[in-house]
Motif scaffolding. Structure first.
Motif, mmCIF file in Angstrom:
data_model
loop_
_atom_site.group_PDB
_atom_site.id
_atom_site.type_symbol
_atom_site.label_atom_id
_atom_site.label_comp_id
_atom_site.label_asym_id
_atom_site.label_seq_id
_atom_site.Cartn_x
_atom_site.Cartn_y
_atom_site.Cartn_z
ATOM 1 N N ALA A 293 -0.756 3.954 -0.517
ATOM 2 C CA ALA A 293 0.069 3.479 0.605
ATOM 3 C C ALA A 293 1.296 4.357 0.818
ATOM 4 O O ALA A 293 1.745 4.540 1.956
ATOM 5 C CB ALA A 293 0.487 2.028 0.360
ATOM 6 N N PHE A 294 1.847 4.908 -0.249
ATOM 7 C CA PHE A 294 3.017 5.783 -0.116
ATOM 8 C C PHE A 294 2.658 7.055 0.654
ATOM 9 O O PHE A 294 3.458 7.572 1.437
ATOM 10 C CB PHE A 294 3.561 6.149 -1.497
ATOM 11 C CG PHE A 294 4.062 4.965 -2.285
ATOM 12 C CD1 PHE A 294 5.273 4.360 -1.968
ATOM 13 C CD2 PHE A 294 3.320 4.445 -3.333
ATOM 14 C CE1 PHE A 294 5.739 3.271 -2.691
ATOM 15 C CE2 PHE A 294 3.770 3.357 -4.064
ATOM 16 C CZ PHE A 294 4.982 2.756 -3.738
ATOM 17 N N ILE B 6 3.650 -2.865 3.469
ATOM 18 C CA ILE B 6 2.791 -3.474 4.487
ATOM 19 C C ILE B 6 1.393 -2.868 4.430
ATOM 20 O O ILE B 6 0.374 -3.568 4.482
ATOM 21 C CB ILE B 6 3.412 -3.296 5.890
ATOM 22 C CG1 ILE B 6 4.726 -4.076 5.978
ATOM 23 C CG2 ILE B 6 2.437 -3.737 6.975
ATOM 24 C CD1 ILE B 6 5.490 -3.852 7.272
ATOM 25 N N ILE B 7 1.335 -1.531 4.301
ATOM 26 C CA ILE B 7 0.033 -0.855 4.202
ATOM 27 C C ILE B 7 -0.725 -1.350 2.976
ATOM 28 O O ILE B 7 -1.936 -1.612 3.034
ATOM 29 C CB ILE B 7 0.218 0.666 4.132
ATOM 30 C CG1 ILE B 7 0.875 1.182 5.408
ATOM 31 C CG2 ILE B 7 -1.121 1.366 3.902
ATOM 32 C CD1 ILE B 7 1.271 2.648 5.337
ATOM 33 N N GLY C 247 5.183 -4.290 -6.025
ATOM 34 C CA GLY C 247 6.310 -3.361 -5.962
ATOM 35 C C GLY C 247 6.588 -2.908 -4.543
ATOM 36 O O GLY C 247 6.458 -3.662 -3.579
ATOM 37 N N ALA C 248 6.919 -1.644 -4.395
ATOM 38 C CA ALA C 248 7.277 -1.105 -3.082
ATOM 39 C C ALA C 248 6.068 -0.643 -2.290
ATOM 40 O O ALA C 248 6.210 -0.222 -1.135
ATOM 41 C CB ALA C 248 8.248 0.059 -3.252
ATOM 42 N N GLY C 249 4.862 -0.701 -2.883
ATOM 43 C CA GLY C 249 3.701 -0.260 -2.129
ATOM 44 C C GLY C 249 2.481 0.061 -2.970
ATOM 45 O O GLY C 249 1.530 0.672 -2.474
ATOM 46 N N TYR C 250 2.480 -0.312 -4.219
ATOM 47 C CA TYR C 250 1.297 -0.112 -5.058
ATOM 48 C C TYR C 250 0.259 -1.192 -4.767
ATOM 49 O O TYR C 250 0.584 -2.289 -4.272
ATOM 50 C CB TYR C 250 1.667 -0.181 -6.542
ATOM 51 C CG TYR C 250 2.096 1.136 -7.140
ATOM 52 C CD1 TYR C 250 1.146 2.016 -7.649
ATOM 53 C CD2 TYR C 250 3.438 1.495 -7.190
ATOM 54 C CE1 TYR C 250 1.521 3.228 -8.203
ATOM 55 C CE2 TYR C 250 3.829 2.718 -7.736
ATOM 56 C CZ TYR C 250 2.863 3.574 -8.246
ATOM 57 O OH TYR C 250 3.231 4.773 -8.775
ATOM 58 N N ILE C 251 -0.980 -0.896 -5.094
ATOM 59 C CA ILE C 251 -2.039 -1.905 -5.105
ATOM 60 C C ILE C 251 -2.559 -1.984 -6.534
ATOM 61 O O ILE C 251 -3.084 -1.006 -7.072
ATOM 62 C CB ILE C 251 -3.200 -1.542 -4.164
ATOM 63 C CG1 ILE C 251 -2.709 -1.411 -2.729
ATOM 64 C CG2 ILE C 251 -4.306 -2.597 -4.252
ATOM 65 C CD1 ILE C 251 -3.762 -0.878 -1.782
ATOM 66 N N ASN C 252 -2.365 -3.137 -7.164
ATOM 67 C CA ASN C 252 -2.902 -3.352 -8.502
ATOM 68 C C ASN C 252 -4.309 -3.929 -8.384
ATOM 69 O O ASN C 252 -4.544 -4.854 -7.602
ATOM 70 C CB ASN C 252 -2.019 -4.313 -9.301
ATOM 71 C CG ASN C 252 -0.721 -3.661 -9.728
ATOM 72 O OD1 ASN C 252 -0.614 -2.434 -9.762
ATOM 73 N ND2 ASN C 252 0.281 -4.466 -10.042
ATOM 74 N N VAL C 253 -5.239 -3.368 -9.149
ATOM 75 C CA VAL C 253 -6.637 -3.767 -9.089
ATOM 76 C C VAL C 253 -7.029 -4.403 -10.411
ATOM 77 O O VAL C 253 -6.844 -3.804 -11.480
ATOM 78 C CB VAL C 253 -7.546 -2.553 -8.801
ATOM 79 C CG1 VAL C 253 -8.996 -2.993 -8.677
ATOM 80 C CG2 VAL C 253 -7.089 -1.819 -7.548
#
Length: 691
Positions: free
Chosen positions: A46-47, A59-60, A85-91
Motif C-alpha cells: 500500500a505504501f 485506505i489502500i 499501522g499506517a498501511g501494512y496488511i497483516n496476513v
C-alpha cells in the motif's frame, strides 16, 4: 509449504491489483511481522501504491485486505487479512489446515534428509570443487572450514533435487610438494627406496601411532624446510640463499616435467598424503567423486589446447613493450589505454620465460569443467567409500569410467584471497564467448580460520602476553603453528566421551564412543557453518562444545529430547502424525478437525511456531542456495531448537490428560523431530540416540 503459500499470496495480490486498479507490479515485497501474534506475512504494498492511486496507504490497505479476503478463503490456507499501522496488511494463515497439510507430508525420522546421492531425473549437472588441500602435510583446522562448507553446499544442492559431482583438486606438482621433496631428499638424504620403506613402516604402526603417520612427519618436515630456506636470509649469506632458492625451483621443474626420480618421489609423497586427507575427511562424513590432479593437466596438454583457444578468440595477446614485455597477457575489456601505450595492469598468463601462471592452468581446467576444452582426463579408481568409488585422474586409465566434466554450473569453494584469480577465469570465459558458463561460475569464498588464545594454550602452544590479548591467532602451516584436523577431532571426541560416560554409563562401550563422535563432529561442523562465509572464525573448544547457545550440541540435544518423548510414551513420531491425518477421529473425536486444530494452535503461539518453522524448510533451502550461504541452514536449525525447547518446558506432553491436546502436542514433537533431523542432515550432522 510456507514458500508455496507465500507465492500463492504474491500471485493473488498481483491479480487483484491488475483487476481493481490496473496496476501490474513486477515484484511484491512480503515481510514477516515482528511477532507471531500479528500474523505470518506482512504486505507493505500500500505504501508503494499511495502516490499512484492518490490515496492514503491505510485506505489502500483496507480495500486490498477486503479483496484478498474474498479471493483467498480459509480453504486455501489463509484465515484473515487485516490492515494495520499506517498501511501494512497483516496476513494470518489458517493454522489447522496448514498443520494438517504439513503433517501429511512429513516423515519425522526419514533418512533421506541426510542422503548425499543425487535426485533421480535431475537434468542440471552441478560440479562442486572443495577441500583442495596441498598434498604435502596433514590437514589442519583451516582446511576444515573449506571442506565443511563445500560438503554442506553439496548436501543442500542435492536436497534441492540437483545432480552434483564433488571434486577435490590436487595440486601434486606445486611448490609446497617440492618443498617436502627437498626436505626428504636434500635435508634428510633419503632415496626413493628409503622413502618407500619409511612410508611402509609408518603405515604398519596403525592408527594408534598417529604422531608417526606419514602426513604428520611431513607436517614437521615442511616447517623445518621453510626455516631452512629462511635461515641464511637472516645471516645475509647471499650465495647460500641463491643456492637454496635454485635447488627449490630445480626440484619444482623436475616434478612438473615428470619422468624422473624426483617426480616419482613427489608422486609417492603426494599420493600417500592424499590418502590420509581422504581418511581424515571421511571421519567427518565428507566424501568425493573425483580427484583431478595438476600433473595430468600438465601432461595431457590441457594448457596447450586452452592457449590456442585463448589466442584465436583474442583473449590473449603478446606484449612487446613495458614491464610485461615478451609475456602473453589477458585483454582487459575495461582497460583505458590510449593508442601507443601498454596496459601495465594486464594479467600475465604466460611469463616471458615461457612458464604458465596459476591462472592460465586454471582457465584450461575450467574449460574442461564446462566441457569446452575438447579433451578429457584418463580415470582410475583410487579410494573406496561404502556407497561408491572415488576416481582419480591419470594419463591413461580404465576403459569403463564415469565422466565428470561438462557441467552446467560450478561452485569453487576457495578462500577469499583467491578472488582475483577466480575473477580472471570468469573474465577469460566471457572473452572467449562463453557468457552462459561465466554466469554459472560461482566463487564460493570464505575467510580464514584462526584460534582463540585460550584454544592455542589448551593445545600446548606458547602464547605471548601480547597474543593472549588478541581476539585470535592466525594458523600457519609453514611455521608449524596450528592444530591438525585429526588431533582436533580426537580432542573434541575425548572431551565429549567424558560427558557421555558420566551421563550414559549403562550403554555399551561402542555405543558411547559412537555418541561421543557424533557430538564432536556435530560441534565442529556447526561451529564452521554458523558464521557467514565472510566472517573470520576464531575456533575455541569451549564455545564449540557448549550445550547452551548457538552450537551443534544444543541443536542435537533438542532432537534427543524429542526422541525421548516418543520412547517414554511408547509410540512413534509416525503414529503421532497419523493420528491427525489418517484417523483423526481417534485423536480428536469431535467433528471439524481443521477448526479444532485452529483453536488449539491459536491458543499457544509457541506450539504454532514449531509448525511454522518446519513449514519454512523449502524457503530456508532456497535462501541458502540463492545466496550461497549455509549459515541460513544453521540458523534455521538453532531457531527450531530454541522453539522446541521453549515448547518442551511449557507443555507436559506425557502427563497431559486431555486426549485432543495430547494428540496435538505429540504431533508437534514429531514435526520438530523430523525438521531437526532433516536440517542437521543438510549440515552433515547426525542426531544421536542419547546425550
Amino acid at each position: 509449504m510456507y514458500r508455496e503459500l507465500q507465492q500463492r499470496l504474491i500471485d493473488q495480490v498481483k491479480e487483484v491489483l491488475r483487476s481493481a486498479w490496473d496496476v501490474d507490479p513486477e515484484t511484491i515485497a512480503v515481510e514477516q511481522p515482528p511477532e507471531l501474534k500479528l500474523g505470518e506475512f506482512a504486505l507493505p504494498v500500500a505504501f508503494e501504491l499511495a502516490r499512484r492511486l492518490r490515496k492514503a496507504p491505510r485506505i489502500i490497505a483496507g480495500e486490498l485486505a477486503e479483496k484478498l479476503s474474498a479471493a483467498l478463503p480459509a480453504s486455501e490456507g489463509f484465515a484473515a487479512f487485516e490492515a494495520a499501522g499506517a498501511g501494512y496488511i497483516n496476513v494470518r494463515l489458517a493454522r489447522g489446515a496448514a498443520s494438517l497439510k504439513l503433517a501429511s507430508g512429513r516423515n519425522p525420522d526419514a533418512t533421506d534428509a541426510t542422503d548425499t546421492t543425487d535426485a533421480a531425473g535431475a537434468t542440471d549437472h552441478v560440479l562442486v570443487e572443495h577441500t583442495s588441500i596441498n598434498p604435502n602435510k596433514a590437514a589442519h583446522v583451516g582446511h576444515l572450514r573449506n571442506a565443511i562448507l563445500g560438503d554442506t553446499l553439496v548436501r543442500i544442492l542435492r536436497a534441492d533435487g540437483q545432480r552434483v559431482d564433488v571434486q577435490n583438486y590436487i595440486d601434486n606438482t606445486g611448490v609446497q610438494v617440492a618443498d617436502v621433496v627437498v626436505g626428504f631428499v636434500h635435508l634428510e638424504g633419503k632415496s626413493l627406496v628409503e622413502l618407500r620403506g619409511l612410508i611402509a613402516a609408518a603405515e604398519a604402526l596403525g592408527p594408534e601411532a598417529r604422531e608417526q603417520r606419514f602426513d604428520y612427519l611431513c607436517w614437521d618436515l615442511y616447517a623445518r624446510v621453510s626455516q631452512w630456506y629462511a635461515a641464511d636470509d637472516a645471516a645475509g649469506d647471499k650465495a647460500e640463499q641463491e643456492r637454496r632458492k635454485a635447488l627449490r625451483y630445480a626440484t619444482l621443474h623436475e616434478i612438473e616435467t615428470g619422468g624422473n626420480e624426483t617426480a616419482e618421489v613427489a608422486d609417492l609423497i603426494s599420493t600417500t598424503v592424499l590418502r590420509h586427507h581422504l581418511e581424515t575427511m571421511q571421519r567427518l562424513g565428507i566424501v568425493y567423486d573425483f580427484l583431478p590432479r595438476e600433473s595430468e593437466i600438465l601432461h595431457l596438454k590441457f594448457w596447450e589446447l586452452a592457449f590456442e583457444l585463448l589466442q584465436s578468440s583474442g583473449v590473449l595477446y603478446y606484449e612487446t613493450e613495458g614491464k610485461n614485455k615478451d609475456c602473453w597477457v589477458m585483454t582487459r575489456p575495461d582497460a583505458r589505454v590510449t593508442e601507443g601505450e601498454t596496459d601495465e595492469d594486464a594479467k600475465v598468463i604466460v611469463r616471458s620465460n615461457g612458464t604458465v601462471t596459476y591462472v592460465g592452468k586454471d582457465i584450461a581446467y575450467h574449460l574442461w569443467k564446462f566441457g569446452l576444452l575438447g579433451r578429457d582426463f584418463g580415470y582410475r579408481r583410487f579410494y573406496r567409500y561404502p556407497a561408491h568409488d572415488c576416481w582419480i585422474s591419470c594419463e591413461s586409465g580404465e576403459a569403463e569410467h564415469p565422466h565428470f566434466g561438462g557441467a552446467t554450473a560450478i561452485y569453487n569453494v576457495i578462500d577469499s584471497r583467491q578472488s582475483d584469480p577466480q575473477a580472471n577465469v570468469i573474465q577469460a570465459l566471457r572473452g572467449m564467448g562463453h557468457a552462459e558458463a561465466a554466469d554459472h561460475y560461482t566463487h564460493f569464498s570464505y575467510e580464514m580460520v584462526a584460534l582463540t588464545p585460550r584454544c592455542a594454550l589448551e593445545l600446548g602452544y606458547q602464547v605471548s602476553e601480547e597474543d593472549q590479548s588478541r581476539p585470535y591467532i592466525e594458523v600457519s602451516g609453514r611455521k608449524g603453528f596450528g592444530v591438525k584436523a585429526d588431533d582436533l577431532l580426537d580432542k573434541l571426541t575425548a572431551a565429549t566421551r567424558r560427558e557421555v560416560d558420566a551421563r550414559q554409563p549403562e550403554r555399551a562401550e561402542a555405543e558411547r564412543q559412537k555418541i561421543a563422535e557424533q557430538i564432536a563432529i556435530g560441534a565442529l561442523r556447526y561451529f564452521m557453518l554458523k558464521f557467514t562465509r565472510g566472517s573470520v572464525i576464531a575456533f575455541d573448544f569451549k564455545d564449540a562444545l557448549s550445550f547452551e547457545g548457538e552450537t551443534g550440541p544444543y541443536v542435537q540435544y533438542a532432537a534427543v529430547r524429542a526422541r525421548n518423548i516418543f520412547r517414554k510414551a511408547g509410540t512413534t513420531p509416525e503414529a503421532a502424525l497419523a493420528a491427525l491425518t489418517a484417523n483423526p477421529d481417534s485423536a480428536l473425536p469431535d467433528s471439524g478437525l481443521d477448526s479444532q486444530l485452529d483453536s488449539l494452535l491459536g491458543q499457544a503461539d509457541e506450539i504454532w511456531a514449531i509448525w511454522l518453522r518446519a513449514a519454512k524448510r523449502s524457503l530456508t533451502l532456497a535462501q541458502a542456495i540463492q545466496t550461497a550461504e549455509p549459515a541460513y541452514v544453521a540458523r534455521h536449525g538453532f531457531q527450531l531448537a530454541q522453539e522446541f525447547n521453549n515448547f518442551y518446558h511449557r507443555h507436559h506432553i506425557l502427563t497431559e490428560e486431555d486426549p485432543q491436546r495430547k494428540a496435538v502436542l505429540l504431533a508437534t514433537a514429531a514435526i520438530a523431530l523430523g525438521e531437526l533431523v532433516a536440517v542437521l542432515g543438510w549440515m552433515g550432522i547426525e542426531a544421536p540416540e542419547a546425550m
